[in-house]
Scaffold this motif. Structure first.
Motif, mmCIF file in Angstrom:
data_model
loop_
_atom_site.group_PDB
_atom_site.id
_atom_site.type_symbol
_atom_site.label_atom_id
_atom_site.label_comp_id
_atom_site.label_asym_id
_atom_site.label_seq_id
_atom_site.Cartn_x
_atom_site.Cartn_y
_atom_site.Cartn_z
ATOM 1 N N SER A 15 0.717 -1.247 -0.081
ATOM 2 C CA SER A 15 -0.123 0.021 -0.013
ATOM 3 C C SER A 15 0.904 1.259 0.042
ATOM 4 O O SER A 15 0.395 2.176 -0.308
ATOM 5 N N GLU A 16 2.170 0.919 0.341
ATOM 6 C CA GLU A 16 3.013 2.353 0.094
ATOM 7 C C GLU A 16 3.109 2.981 -1.108
ATOM 8 O O GLU A 16 3.161 4.143 -1.313
ATOM 9 N N GLU A 17 2.744 2.338 -2.017
ATOM 10 C CA GLU A 17 2.715 2.762 -3.355
ATOM 11 C C GLU A 17 1.222 2.449 -4.038
ATOM 12 O O GLU A 17 0.801 3.303 -4.943
ATOM 13 N N SER A 18 0.595 1.844 -3.800
ATOM 14 C CA SER A 18 -0.641 1.136 -4.419
ATOM 15 C C SER A 18 -1.848 2.069 -4.169
ATOM 16 O O SER A 18 -2.763 1.980 -4.876
ATOM 17 N N HIS A 19 -1.740 2.935 -3.398
ATOM 18 C CA HIS A 19 -2.649 3.999 -3.033
ATOM 19 C C HIS A 19 -2.764 5.100 -3.943
ATOM 20 O O HIS A 19 -3.783 5.866 -4.037
ATOM 21 N N LEU A 20 -1.591 5.113 -4.898
ATOM 22 C CA LEU A 20 -1.587 6.011 -5.888
ATOM 23 C C LEU A 20 -1.764 5.497 -7.273
ATOM 24 O O LEU A 20 -2.302 6.276 -8.032
ATOM 25 N N LYS A 21 -1.363 4.055 -7.316
ATOM 26 C CA LYS A 21 -1.711 3.589 -8.671
ATOM 27 C C LYS A 21 -1.752 2.007 -8.467
ATOM 28 O O LYS A 21 -1.925 1.447 -7.627
ATOM 29 N N PRO A 22 -2.630 1.262 -9.503
ATOM 30 C CA PRO A 22 -2.778 -0.280 -9.485
ATOM 31 C C PRO A 22 -1.511 -0.711 -9.349
ATOM 32 O O PRO A 22 -0.483 -0.261 -9.742
ATOM 33 N N LYS A 23 -1.278 -1.948 -8.556
ATOM 34 C CA LYS A 23 0.011 -2.441 -8.362
ATOM 35 C C LYS A 23 0.524 -2.865 -9.428
ATOM 36 O O LYS A 23 1.841 -2.708 -9.586
ATOM 37 N N PRO A 24 0.164 -3.349 -10.532
ATOM 38 C CA PRO A 24 0.750 -3.630 -11.680
ATOM 39 C C PRO A 24 1.440 -2.305 -12.495
ATOM 40 O O PRO A 24 2.423 -2.470 -13.338
ATOM 41 N N MET A 25 1.143 -1.298 -11.931
ATOM 42 C CA MET A 25 1.813 0.007 -12.549
ATOM 43 C C MET A 25 2.673 0.402 -11.762
ATOM 44 O O MET A 25 3.629 1.420 -11.778
ATOM 45 N N ILE A 26 3.267 0.011 -10.587
ATOM 46 C CA ILE A 26 4.454 0.278 -9.677
ATOM 47 C C ILE A 26 5.567 -0.134 -10.298
ATOM 48 O O ILE A 26 5.569 -1.186 -11.094
ATOM 49 N N GLU A 27 6.576 0.610 -10.614
ATOM 50 C CA GLU A 27 7.713 0.727 -11.368
ATOM 51 C C GLU A 27 8.776 -0.159 -10.742
ATOM 52 O O GLU A 27 9.147 0.005 -9.522
ATOM 53 N N ILE A 28 9.377 -0.893 -11.432
ATOM 54 C CA ILE A 28 10.759 -1.397 -11.340
ATOM 55 C C ILE A 28 11.770 -0.942 -12.507
ATOM 56 O O ILE A 28 11.417 -0.998 -13.598
ATOM 57 N N GLY A 29 12.731 0.084 -11.979
ATOM 58 C CA GLY A 29 13.782 0.474 -12.875
ATOM 59 C C GLY A 29 12.855 1.659 -13.704
ATOM 60 O O GLY A 29 13.061 1.688 -15.020
ATOM 61 N N GLU A 30 11.794 2.290 -13.275
ATOM 62 C CA GLU A 30 11.234 3.377 -13.806
ATOM 63 C C GLU A 30 10.342 2.762 -15.093
ATOM 64 O O GLU A 30 9.844 3.681 -15.953
ATOM 65 N N MET A 31 9.816 1.621 -15.068
ATOM 66 C CA MET A 31 8.904 1.187 -15.917
ATOM 67 C C MET A 31 7.908 0.081 -15.283
ATOM 68 O O MET A 31 8.336 -0.762 -14.270
ATOM 69 N N PRO A 32 6.565 0.284 -15.346
ATOM 70 C CA PRO A 32 5.593 -0.858 -14.517
ATOM 71 C C PRO A 32 5.967 -2.124 -14.788
ATOM 72 O O PRO A 32 6.335 -2.582 -15.782
ATOM 73 N N ILE A 33 5.802 -2.631 -13.661
ATOM 74 C CA ILE A 33 6.076 -4.109 -13.564
ATOM 75 C C ILE A 33 5.360 -4.813 -14.729
ATOM 76 O O ILE A 33 5.601 -5.882 -15.194
ATOM 77 N N MET A 34 4.177 -4.404 -14.911
ATOM 78 C CA MET A 34 3.095 -4.862 -15.911
ATOM 79 C C MET A 34 3.911 -4.975 -17.475
ATOM 80 O O MET A 34 3.745 -5.797 -18.332
ATOM 81 N N VAL A 35 4.619 -3.932 -17.334
ATOM 82 C CA VAL A 35 5.224 -3.682 -18.923
ATOM 83 C C VAL A 35 6.548 -4.644 -18.868
ATOM 84 O O VAL A 35 6.569 -5.342 -20.130
ATOM 85 N N HIS A 36 7.192 -4.852 -17.914
ATOM 86 C CA HIS A 36 8.323 -6.014 -17.699
ATOM 87 C C HIS A 36 7.435 -7.208 -18.352
ATOM 88 O O HIS A 36 8.046 -8.073 -19.188
ATOM 89 N N ILE A 37 6.415 -7.694 -17.805
ATOM 90 C CA ILE A 37 5.880 -8.849 -18.093
ATOM 91 C C ILE A 37 5.356 -8.668 -19.397
ATOM 92 O O ILE A 37 5.484 -10.020 -20.218
ATOM 93 N N MET A 38 4.726 -7.451 -19.972
ATOM 94 C CA MET A 38 4.296 -7.782 -21.572
ATOM 95 C C MET A 38 5.491 -7.841 -22.424
ATOM 96 O O MET A 38 5.343 -8.495 -23.597
ATOM 97 N N LYS A 39 6.581 -7.252 -21.893
ATOM 98 C CA LYS A 39 7.912 -7.421 -22.453
ATOM 99 C C LYS A 39 8.506 -9.044 -22.575
ATOM 100 O O LYS A 39 8.972 -9.777 -23.686
ATOM 101 N N ILE A 40 8.116 -9.789 -21.685
ATOM 102 C CA ILE A 40 8.413 -11.214 -21.614
ATOM 103 C C ILE A 40 7.655 -11.847 -22.821
ATOM 104 O O ILE A 40 7.999 -12.718 -23.409
ATOM 105 N N TYR A 41 6.390 -11.471 -22.794
ATOM 106 C CA TYR A 41 5.518 -12.182 -23.591
ATOM 107 C C TYR A 41 5.933 -11.729 -25.151
ATOM 108 O O TYR A 41 5.834 -12.605 -26.147
ATOM 109 N N ALA A 42 6.067 -10.625 -25.395
ATOM 110 C CA ALA A 42 6.361 -9.894 -26.785
ATOM 111 C C ALA A 42 7.503 -10.217 -27.206
ATOM 112 O O ALA A 42 7.820 -10.838 -28.416
#
Length: 258
Positions: A15-42
């Motif tokens: 909740s330290e970050e998810s009160h501002l955004k959905p958890k999948p949009m929390i960033e790892i290395g300035e990129m949402p973790i969901m985009v990391h996941i999408m890049k794995i698939y792509a």
């Protein structure tokens, strides 16, 4: 084949970050973790995404509306009010469908709500908060060979030490290194599902794991693909920091793209 990503929950354990955004949009290395996941698939040829959004779903829509601004170098020509994207990657030729599946809808219910975007074809499904170097083509091949209605990836997340085998009388039989089947195997997402699953979902209150997946397992229609590489979820700030450290290293283990 479409890739469905569950991205609608609250993420209360981070909740330290998810009160501002959905958890999948929390960033790892300035990129949402969901985009990391999408890049794995792509990177493995799966580029047609359906995102099951809910909590703060506008954040997801706004991110993809501005994707090239966020992810590439940009030239703003104020004279004619034009914008030019430079260093644009050819690897980002994705189709992204973001669907508001409701604020309080459970995971199974979210899947039911995107049925019309899937149709009668098999699809991939994963959670929006974990990364791994899963071999998706091997997963898909195992699913097809099994003939089952669903296949989910499983992973041994807990057992990290060597193993002592004992018999039922308490005698030590052997010392050995751990295998991928020692310890508890957990569901890590990265599933392949047949459209049959839609018939097993009652409504918005249906939970994926205790509803349709359990029904499929009870019917002998849910297979397991054992992932033997890297996997890590992001449920807590400690896990987020771990992923940040790995991303900052010379070879983050889930970065299989260029």
């Amino acid at each position: 084949m479409k890739v469905v990503i569950l991205a609608g929950g609250y993420g209360t354990r981070i909740s330290e970050e998810s009160h501002l955004k959905p958890k999948p949009m929390i960033e790892i290395g300035e990129m949402p973790i969901m985009v990391h996941i999408m890049k794995i698939y792509a990177a493995q040829g799966f580029k047609d995404f359906v995102i099951c959004a809910g909590y703060k779903q506008k954040v997801i829509k706004e991110y993809f509306a501005n994707y090239y601004l966020y992810c590439h170098d940009v030239v703003f020509n104020l004279g004619d009010n034009s914008v030019e994207t430079i260093n644009k990657s050819d690897d980002d030729d994705w189709k992204v469908t973001v669907v508001d599946t409701g604020l309080n809808t459970q995971t199974g219910g979210r899947i039911k709500r995107i049925q019309k975007f899937i149709g009668d074809e098999p699809f991939m499904l994963t959670y929006g908060d974990a990364v791994g170097d899963v071999n998706l083509k091997a997963l898909l091949n195992e699913h097809r060979l099994s003939g089952k209605k669903g296949t989910m990836s499983v992973y041994n997340f807990g057992q990290a030490k060597g193993i002592v085998d004992i018999d039922d009388k308490g005698n030590v039989k052997a010392f050995r290194e751990k295998s991928n089947l020692d310890g508890d195997l957990i569901n890590i997402g990265f599933m392949v599902l047949e459209p049959y699953i839609f018939d097993l979902i009652d409504g918005d209150d249906c939970v994926l794991e205790t509803g349709p997946l359990k029904k499929m397992a009870d019917a002998g229609q849910l297979g397991a693909y054992v992932h033997k590489g890297f996997w890590q979820c992001m449920d807590t700030m400690r896990e987020k920091n771990k992923l940040e450290e790995l991303w900052s290293s010379s070879n983050p283990p889930w970065k299989i793209w260029r």
